[in-house]
Design a protein around this motif. Structure first.
Motif, PDB file in Angstrom:
ATOM      1  N   GLU A  13       0.830  -1.219   0.000  1.00 15.21           N
ATOM      2  CA  GLU A  13       0.000   0.000   0.000  1.00 15.21           C
ATOM      3  C   GLU A  13       0.861   1.265   0.000  1.00 15.21           C
ATOM      4  O   GLU A  13       0.609   2.199  -0.765  1.00 15.21           O
ATOM      5  N   ASP A  14       1.873   1.279   0.851  1.00 17.35           N
ATOM      6  CA  ASP A  14       2.700   2.489   0.983  1.00 17.35           C
ATOM      7  C   ASP A  14       3.651   2.674  -0.197  1.00 17.35           C
ATOM      8  O   ASP A  14       4.186   3.766  -0.398  1.00 17.35           O
ATOM      9  N   SER A  15       3.888   1.588  -0.956  1.00 14.21           N
ATOM     10  CA  SER A  15       4.756   1.706  -2.141  1.00 14.21           C
ATOM     11  C   SER A  15       4.004   2.258  -3.340  1.00 14.21           C
ATOM     12  O   SER A  15       4.623   2.810  -4.265  1.00 14.21           O
ATOM     13  N   LEU A  18       4.695   5.830  -4.385  1.00 15.56           N
ATOM     14  CA  LEU A  18       6.060   6.002  -4.905  1.00 15.56           C
ATOM     15  C   LEU A  18       6.151   5.456  -6.324  1.00 15.56           C
ATOM     16  O   LEU A  18       6.783   6.055  -7.198  1.00 15.56           O
ATOM     17  N   LEU A  19       5.477   4.325  -6.553  1.00 16.77           N
ATOM     18  CA  LEU A  19       5.442   3.760  -7.908  1.00 16.77           C
ATOM     19  C   LEU A  19       4.729   4.725  -8.851  1.00 16.77           C
ATOM     20  O   LEU A  19       5.191   4.965  -9.974  1.00 16.77           O
ATOM     21  N   ALA A  20       3.619   5.294  -8.384  1.00 16.15           N
ATOM     22  CA  ALA A  20       2.850   6.223  -9.220  1.00 16.15           C
ATOM     23  C   ALA A  20       3.711   7.416  -9.606  1.00 16.15           C
ATOM     24  O   ALA A  20       3.687   7.869 -10.765  1.00 16.15           O
ATOM     25  N   ALA A  21       4.491   7.900  -8.645  1.00 13.53           N
ATOM     26  CA  ALA A  21       5.366   9.043  -8.939  1.00 13.53           C
ATOM     27  C   ALA A  21       6.433   8.674  -9.960  1.00 13.53           C
ATOM     28  O   ALA A  21       6.952   9.541 -10.659  1.00 13.53           O
ATOM     29  N   ALA A  22       6.756   7.381 -10.028  1.00 10.45           N
ATOM     30  CA  ALA A  22       7.728   6.927 -11.028  1.00 10.45           C
ATOM     31  C   ALA A  22       7.009   6.537 -12.328  1.00 10.45           C
ATOM     32  O   ALA A  22       7.617   5.950 -13.229  1.00 10.45           O
ATOM     33  N   GLY A  23       5.703   6.829 -12.397  1.00 11.01           N
ATOM     34  CA  GLY A  23       4.936   6.571 -13.617  1.00 11.01           C
ATOM     35  C   GLY A  23       4.484   5.127 -13.758  1.00 11.01           C
ATOM     36  O   GLY A  23       4.195   4.665 -14.861  1.00 11.01           O
ATOM     37  N   ILE A  24       4.435   4.401 -12.620  1.00 11.45           N
ATOM     38  CA  ILE A  24       4.088   2.980 -12.686  1.00 11.45           C
ATOM     39  C   ILE A  24       2.811   2.713 -11.891  1.00 11.45           C
ATOM     40  O   ILE A  24       2.710   3.099 -10.724  1.00 11.45           O
ATOM     41  N   PHE A 205      12.217   7.021  -7.622  1.00 10.83           N
ATOM     42  CA  PHE A 205      11.789   6.779  -6.234  1.00 10.83           C
ATOM     43  C   PHE A 205      12.371   7.847  -5.315  1.00 10.83           C
ATOM     44  O   PHE A 205      11.700   8.356  -4.429  1.00 10.83           O
ATOM     45  N   GLU A 206      13.631   8.169  -5.543  1.00  7.87           N
ATOM     46  CA  GLU A 206      14.308   9.148  -4.683  1.00  7.87           C
ATOM     47  C   GLU A 206      13.613  10.498  -4.760  1.00  7.87           C
ATOM     48  O   GLU A 206      13.346  11.137  -3.738  1.00  7.87           O
ATOM     49  N   GLN A 207      13.264  10.895  -5.978  1.00  8.16           N
ATOM     50  CA  GLN A 207      12.560  12.176  -6.147  1.00  8.16           C
ATOM     51  C   GLN A 207      11.197  12.148  -5.476  1.00  8.16           C
ATOM     52  O   GLN A 207      10.779  13.117  -4.849  1.00  8.16           O
ATOM     53  N   ALA A 208      10.513  10.994  -5.589  1.00  6.57           N
ATOM     54  CA  ALA A 208       9.190  10.867  -4.973  1.00  6.57           C
ATOM     55  C   ALA A 208       9.311  10.958  -3.450  1.00  6.57           C
ATOM     56  O   ALA A 208       8.493  11.610  -2.797  1.00  6.57           O
ATOM     57  N   VAL A 209      10.335  10.333  -2.883  1.00  7.38           N
ATOM     58  CA  VAL A 209      10.535  10.373  -1.429  1.00  7.38           C
ATOM     59  C   VAL A 209      10.816  11.809  -0.990  1.00  7.38           C
ATOM     60  O   VAL A 209      10.232  12.310  -0.024  1.00  7.38           O
ATOM     61  N   GLU A 210      11.701  12.487  -1.740  1.00  5.70           N
ATOM     62  CA  GLU A 210      12.070  13.870  -1.406  1.00  5.70           C
ATOM     63  C   GLU A 210      10.843  14.790  -1.450  1.00  5.70           C
ATOM     64  O   GLU A 210      10.649  15.627  -0.573  1.00  5.70           O
TER      65      GLU A 210
END
Ligand SMILES: Nc1ncnc2c1ncn2[C@@H]1O[C@H](COP(=O)(O)OP(=O)(O)OP(=O)(O)O)[C@@H](O)[C@H]1O
Ligand SMILES: O=P(O)(O)OC[C@H]1O[C@H](OP(=O)(O)OP(=O)(O)O)[C@H](O)[C@@H]1O
Length: 213
Positions: A13-15, A18-24, A205-210
């Protein structure tokens, strides 16, 4: 093909964001399907669903190129994985808990002996060794809160988030061992062979976390 290992439940769920932010986007809901391999909107990326404690094994031996696992699971697993990123998801802490009537300060004086029940034997062993306390470890796979209540152990080492599980069982958190969050782990050989796509994914992922910090 890039294979990402995730566990069902909070890490999955929490991933997702982050996946969405990476376009996935994943194409199936693991709570509704029995499938263990799930496709994504990226034809070259798939997700494999494994037990939380099996994620490091899959990634280390190449069953997955990368995965998401709690720091607790990684410390219990040991070395062999490249750990480039703290995803700051599934946050909690590893703590020692006892019954309220147990004198923990007295029990952990130098040279004393304590019986500790836990699923996290490596973390517990290391923690008590650093304090110079002898520890009799009792390995459990779940419901650790029962151990001090039944006389199986003096203390437990377990994950704590809201504290409600401890409270419901009349236990008290007597010492925090460390903060826990989930990390992205990568197979070192895969990083060499699939460098460009994996690097791009790690960077996304790094950008999404930031941006969520
Ligand atoms: N209450 C909690 N709040 C926040 N994060 C947690 C909590 N409990 C566990 N975690 C983190 O989430 C990760 C996955 O937990 P989850 O409950 O999905 O698996 P598990 O049941 O511990 O593992 P397994 O299925 O392999 O026994 C843990 O490794 C830990 O890092
Ligand atoms: O401090 P709390 O918020 O009560 O969370 C702590 C509990 O969460 C974990 O278990 P598990 O993953 O089985 O529980 P959960 O899914 O109910 O959080 C952990 O082993 C504790 O028992």
């Amino acid at each position: 093909m890039i294979t990402l290992a995730l566990s069902k439940g909070r890490i999955f769920e929490d991933s997702l964001p982050l996946l969405a932010a990476a376009g996935i986007e994943v194409l199936e809901d693991p709570e509704k399907s029995r499938k263990l391999i799930i496709g994504t909107t990226r034809p070259d990326v798939r997700v494999v669903l494994v037990r939380a404690s099996d994620v490091p094994t899959y990634v280390q031996h190449g069953g997955a190129d990368l995965g998401v696992a709690g720091l607790d699971v990684l410390l219990e697993h040991g070395d062999g994985l490249y750990r480039p990123l703290d995803l700051r998801i599934a946050r909690c802490r590893m703590s020692v808990a006892t019954r309220a009537d147990f004198d923990y300060a007295h029990a952990v004086r130098q040279g004393a002996r304590i019986r500790v029940a836990t699923k996290y034997t490596q973390i517990a062993r290391q923690h008590f060794a650093a304090k110079g306390v002898h520890v009799d470890l009792i390995k459990l796979y779940g419901s650790m809160e029962l151990a001090p209540l039944t006389g199986l152990a003096d203390a437990i080492v377990d994950l704590v988030s809201t504290g409600s599980t401890l409270k419901a069982n009349q236990l008290v958190e007597v010492e925090k061992i460390m903060d826990i969050s989930s990390r992205l782990v990568v197979n070192p050989a895969a990083l060499k062979l699939k460098r460009a796509p994996l690097r791009a994914l790690i960077d996304a992922f790094e950008q999404a976390v930031e941006s969520r910090a």
